[in-house]
Design a protein around this motif. Sequence first.
Motif, PDB file in Angstrom:
ATOM      1  N   LEU A 233       0.851  -1.185   0.000  1.00  0.00           N
ATOM      2  CA  LEU A 233       0.000   0.000   0.000  1.00  0.00           C
ATOM      3  C   LEU A 233       0.886   1.233   0.000  1.00  0.00           C
ATOM      4  CD1 LEU A 233      -2.881   1.324   0.428  1.00  0.00           C
ATOM      5  CD2 LEU A 233      -2.336   1.274   2.867  1.00  0.00           C
ATOM      6  N   PHE A 234       0.692   2.126  -0.994  1.00  0.00           N
ATOM      7  CA  PHE A 234       1.486   3.353  -1.064  1.00  0.00           C
ATOM      8  C   PHE A 234       0.822   4.442  -0.233  1.00  0.00           C
ATOM      9  CE2 PHE A 234       2.319   7.500  -3.135  1.00  0.00           C
ATOM     10  CZ  PHE A 234       3.676   7.584  -2.843  1.00  0.00           C
ATOM     11  N   PHE A 235       1.617   5.035   0.656  1.00  0.00           N
ATOM     12  CA  PHE A 235       1.101   6.094   1.524  1.00  0.00           C
ATOM     13  C   PHE A 235       2.262   6.924   2.051  1.00  0.00           C
ATOM     14  CE2 PHE A 235       0.238   7.128   6.114  1.00  0.00           C
ATOM     15  CZ  PHE A 235      -0.569   8.230   5.866  1.00  0.00           C
ATOM     16  N   ASN A 236       2.113   8.244   1.953  1.00  0.00           N
ATOM     17  CA  ASN A 236       3.061   9.175   2.565  1.00  0.00           C
ATOM     18  C   ASN A 236       4.504   8.924   2.106  1.00  0.00           C
ATOM     19  OD1 ASN A 236       3.522  11.404   4.266  1.00  0.00           O
ATOM     20  ND2 ASN A 236       4.095  10.093   5.977  1.00  0.00           N
ATOM     21  N   GLY A 237       4.667   8.679   0.802  1.00  0.00           N
ATOM     22  CA  GLY A 237       6.000   8.525   0.235  1.00  0.00           C
ATOM     23  C   GLY A 237       6.656   7.187   0.488  1.00  0.00           C
ATOM     24  N   ALA A 238       5.875   6.202   0.957  1.00  0.00           N
ATOM     25  CA  ALA A 238       6.450   4.893   1.266  1.00  0.00           C
ATOM     26  C   ALA A 238       5.460   3.791   0.917  1.00  0.00           C
ATOM     27  CB  ALA A 238       6.832   4.813   2.745  1.00  0.00           C
ATOM     28  N   VAL A 239       5.989   2.578   0.708  1.00  0.00           N
ATOM     29  CA  VAL A 239       5.153   1.406   0.458  1.00  0.00           C
ATOM     30  C   VAL A 239       5.065   0.595   1.756  1.00  0.00           C
ATOM     31  CG1 VAL A 239       4.812  -0.648  -0.953  1.00  0.00           C
ATOM     32  CG2 VAL A 239       5.889   1.376  -1.953  1.00  0.00           C
ATOM     33  N   HIS A 240       3.832   0.159   2.092  1.00  0.00           N
ATOM     34  CA  HIS A 240       3.580  -0.555   3.348  1.00  0.00           C
ATOM     35  C   HIS A 240       3.067  -1.961   3.045  1.00  0.00           C
ATOM     36  CE1 HIS A 240       3.430   3.714   4.275  1.00  0.00           C
ATOM     37  NE2 HIS A 240       3.440   3.463   5.567  1.00  0.00           N
ATOM     38  N   TRP A 241       3.556  -2.933   3.835  1.00  0.00           N
ATOM     39  CA  TRP A 241       3.082  -4.317   3.717  1.00  0.00           C
ATOM     40  C   TRP A 241       2.666  -4.820   5.096  1.00  0.00           C
ATOM     41  CZ3 TRP A 241       7.466  -2.559   1.260  1.00  0.00           C
ATOM     42  CH2 TRP A 241       7.524  -2.701  -0.136  1.00  0.00           C
ATOM     43  N   VAL A 242       1.717  -5.763   5.108  1.00  0.00           N
ATOM     44  CA  VAL A 242       1.296  -6.391   6.352  1.00  0.00           C
ATOM     45  C   VAL A 242       1.217  -7.906   6.122  1.00  0.00           C
ATOM     46  CG1 VAL A 242      -1.190  -6.194   5.886  1.00  0.00           C
ATOM     47  CG2 VAL A 242      -0.389  -6.263   8.251  1.00  0.00           C
ATOM     48  N   PRO A 243       1.580  -8.733   7.118  1.00  0.00           N
ATOM     49  CA  PRO A 243       1.554 -10.188   6.918  1.00  0.00           C
ATOM     50  C   PRO A 243       0.148 -10.758   7.026  1.00  0.00           C
ATOM     51  CG  PRO A 243       2.252  -9.696   9.133  1.00  0.00           C
ATOM     52  CD  PRO A 243       2.108  -8.373   8.436  1.00  0.00           C
ATOM     53  N   SER A 244       0.001 -11.983   6.575  1.00  0.00           N
ATOM     54  CA  SER A 244      -1.304 -12.643   6.688  1.00  0.00           C
ATOM     55  C   SER A 244      -1.582 -13.044   8.125  1.00  0.00           C
ATOM     56  CB  SER A 244      -1.350 -13.890   5.797  1.00  0.00           C
ATOM     57  OG  SER A 244      -0.329 -14.798   6.171  1.00  0.00           O
ATOM     58  N   VAL A 245      -0.530 -13.322   8.889  1.00  0.00           N
ATOM     59  CA  VAL A 245      -0.675 -13.639  10.307  1.00  0.00           C
ATOM     60  C   VAL A 245       0.382 -12.847  11.077  1.00  0.00           C
ATOM     61  CG1 VAL A 245      -0.582 -15.426  12.072  1.00  0.00           C
ATOM     62  CG2 VAL A 245      -1.528 -15.958   9.814  1.00  0.00           C
ATOM     63  N   LEU A 246      -0.059 -12.073  12.061  1.00  0.00           N
ATOM     64  CA  LEU A 246       0.878 -11.286  12.854  1.00  0.00           C
ATOM     65  C   LEU A 246       1.658 -12.191  13.804  1.00  0.00           C
ATOM     66  CD1 LEU A 246      -1.046  -8.039  13.879  1.00  0.00           C
ATOM     67  CD2 LEU A 246       1.034  -8.192  12.529  1.00  0.00           C
ATOM     68  N   ARG A 250       5.320  -5.821  17.306  1.00  0.00           N
ATOM     69  CA  ARG A 250       6.316  -4.749  17.196  1.00  0.00           C
ATOM     70  C   ARG A 250       6.741  -4.512  15.754  1.00  0.00           C
ATOM     71  NH1 ARG A 250      10.449  -7.227  21.398  1.00  0.00           N
ATOM     72  NH2 ARG A 250       9.735  -9.041  20.197  1.00  0.00           N
ATOM     73  N   ASP A 251       6.671  -5.527  14.920  1.00  0.00           N
ATOM     74  CA  ASP A 251       7.021  -5.389  13.501  1.00  0.00           C
ATOM     75  C   ASP A 251       5.789  -5.677  12.640  1.00  0.00           C
ATOM     76  OD1 ASP A 251       9.706  -4.877  14.140  1.00  0.00           O
ATOM     77  OD2 ASP A 251      10.115  -7.020  14.305  1.00  0.00           O
ATOM     78  N   GLY A 252       4.659  -5.170  13.063  1.00  0.00           N
ATOM     79  CA  GLY A 252       3.402  -5.493  12.393  1.00  0.00           C
ATOM     80  C   GLY A 252       3.321  -5.010  10.958  1.00  0.00           C
ATOM     81  N   ILE A 253       3.879  -3.834  10.681  1.00  0.00           N
ATOM     82  CA  ILE A 253       3.818  -3.249   9.336  1.00  0.00           C
ATOM     83  C   ILE A 253       5.244  -2.948   8.878  1.00  0.00           C
ATOM     84  CG2 ILE A 253       2.930  -1.355   7.923  1.00  0.00           C
ATOM     85  CD1 ILE A 253       0.751  -0.972  10.066  1.00  0.00           C
ATOM     86  N   VAL A 254       5.618  -3.453   7.715  1.00  0.00           N
ATOM     87  CA  VAL A 254       6.934  -3.167   7.128  1.00  0.00           C
ATOM     88  C   VAL A 254       6.793  -2.023   6.133  1.00  0.00           C
ATOM     89  CG1 VAL A 254       8.768  -4.071   5.644  1.00  0.00           C
ATOM     90  CG2 VAL A 254       7.830  -5.493   7.457  1.00  0.00           C
ATOM     91  N   ILE A 255       7.722  -1.072   6.194  1.00  0.00           N
ATOM     92  CA  ILE A 255       7.662   0.135   5.358  1.00  0.00           C
ATOM     93  C   ILE A 255       8.961   0.265   4.565  1.00  0.00           C
ATOM     94  CG2 ILE A 255       7.323   2.639   5.367  1.00  0.00           C
ATOM     95  CD1 ILE A 255       6.279   2.340   8.226  1.00  0.00           C
ATOM     96  N   PHE A 256       8.830   0.691   3.310  1.00  0.00           N
ATOM     97  CA  PHE A 256      10.014   1.041   2.524  1.00  0.00           C
ATOM     98  C   PHE A 256       9.856   2.468   2.025  1.00  0.00           C
ATOM     99  CE2 PHE A 256      12.623   1.284  -1.343  1.00  0.00           C
ATOM    100  CZ  PHE A 256      13.851   0.908  -0.812  1.00  0.00           C
ATOM    101  N   ASP A 257      10.724   3.368   2.490  1.00  0.00           N
ATOM    102  CA  ASP A 257      10.701   4.782   2.111  1.00  0.00           C
ATOM    103  C   ASP A 257      11.328   4.947   0.730  1.00  0.00           C
ATOM    104  OD1 ASP A 257      11.831   7.615   1.916  1.00  0.00           O
ATOM    105  OD2 ASP A 257      10.655   7.756   3.755  1.00  0.00           O
ATOM    106  N   LEU A 258      10.568   5.492  -0.221  1.00  0.00           N
ATOM    107  CA  LEU A 258      11.039   5.577  -1.609  1.00  0.00           C
ATOM    108  C   LEU A 258      12.068   6.679  -1.820  1.00  0.00           C
ATOM    109  CD1 LEU A 258       7.648   5.030  -3.477  1.00  0.00           C
ATOM    110  CD2 LEU A 258       9.485   3.374  -3.121  1.00  0.00           C
ATOM    111  N   LYS A 259      12.121   7.650  -0.950  1.00  0.00           N
ATOM    112  CA  LYS A 259      13.116   8.708  -1.073  1.00  0.00           C
ATOM    113  C   LYS A 259      14.433   8.305  -0.410  1.00  0.00           C
ATOM    114  CE  LYS A 259      14.018  13.572   0.041  1.00  0.00           C
ATOM    115  NZ  LYS A 259      13.495  14.790   0.722  1.00  0.00           N
ATOM    116  N   GLU A 260      14.329   7.792   0.818  1.00  0.00           N
ATOM    117  CA  GLU A 260      15.534   7.417   1.559  1.00  0.00           C
ATOM    118  C   GLU A 260      16.038   6.029   1.179  1.00  0.00           C
ATOM    119  OE1 GLU A 260      17.013   9.594   3.374  1.00  0.00           O
ATOM    120  OE2 GLU A 260      15.401  11.086   3.200  1.00  0.00           O
ATOM    121  N   MET A 261      15.177   5.217   0.530  1.00  0.00           N
ATOM    122  CA  MET A 261      15.519   3.842   0.144  1.00  0.00           C
ATOM    123  C   MET A 261      15.929   3.023   1.366  1.00  0.00           C
ATOM    124  SD  MET A 261      14.985   3.544  -3.085  1.00  0.00           S
ATOM    125  CE  MET A 261      14.747   4.512  -4.571  1.00  0.00           C
TER     126      MET A 261
END
Length: 419
Positions: A233-246, A250-261
């Motif tokens: 999911l793209f939001f606020n300059g980053a792509v977000h992923w969530v697992p099928s089972v938590l 503490r690491d529920g959502i993984v984010i990749f910042d497209l500017k900072e890489m």
Amino acid sequence: MHKKKLKHTVNKAKEQSTMKKKNQNGKSKSIHDILPLDLIHIILLRVPIRHLARLRCVSKLWCSVVSDPDFAELHFHHSPAATNACFFMKNDTMADLVYLDDNDASQKEVCPPFQKKLPSNFSVAGSCRGFILFHRDPHFLVVWKPLTGSSKRISYSHIVHRSQHHGRRIPYGVYFHGFGYDASQDDYLLLVAWSDWKGQYHLDCFSLRTNSWINLDVAVPKLFFYYWHNGGLFFNGAVHWVPSVLMDYRDGIVIFDLKEMTFSTISAPEQLSRSCPSLALLGGCLTLSSPNNDFRNTDIWVMKENKVHSSWTLYRIPCKDFRPLCLSSNRDIIGSGYTSCGKTGYFIYNVRGDLLKHFKNLRCQLPSREPNIVYTVSLLPLPSDIKVKNNKKKMKKEIGIIDHGLASCGPGLWCSFEV
């Protein structure tokens, strides 16, 4: 910045326009003397996107304003009401776009740009600023704009070859995709995460502006490859992923910042059910939803302040498998799912959990299958479209036949403008 774009767009339209209107005395009069171009521009920015196609036909001047990339950017950010549609694959070759608002809903069958001679096996891998990303195992991605029908195919067979060992394929599940926009470079980026035969993790990025792949030298989280949701999911300059089972809040959502890489994580609410969480955007806020443990309700957690864990706010919807899609103009929650009473389709609930509306006559993709995505209709072109458009203008100027506005549109950019 937006004021500079507005001034630049207005000046460009004035230079390009040759529209004249005869007054009662037969003298030639500029349309600017009747209605100032600045005012025309402000009015057009407030027009819903579904009506702009017809307004392009009013004059060459209006066509020039609406066709300008700067106008498209301004309209995307400042239009009073965005046109949102729920997109889902109906079968191997056809898809549905469902347009939802407070009072009405409509459904349109569309045909994504898949080549019939190839095995279908396409999956939706993301959406960004009016474009939808598809993946076809194992070799390529397709970026498609439903508004115009234009598309771009991107092969990544080089990744497939690098992931093999003596011809042995690595399982499909190691591939994950992201699709987002880097405003600092005015570039759309496609992400492919994968594992080679040695079990080493990699992340490759494709730039639509440079039309090239690059292997990013970043540490890819191992937990990333346990994620079931293929597209981010793209939001606020980053792509977000969530697992099928938590596995770990503490690491529920993984984010990749497209500017900072760079990768980072966001903690999920501790009370969130571990089973089948999904991500959405509601009113510009990151949202996590999951069926409640009682199997009668859906918990919707909204992060009111980005990356502030204490701002997670719970709303409970009495629908046992509900996927929030967007907010109505009244800030009510529009989504799809099915209730304990056997009702299936699209619903509007308020934040107190009261059912306000059920759209009964719309086909609905059940949440248990490939998830729906929200597609926001826009006029925005891809960088490659702008380049082709500018090259065509240059060519026409050289042979002296440029037509201001109407003939200056790139291929596919305006050939099929319909919502």
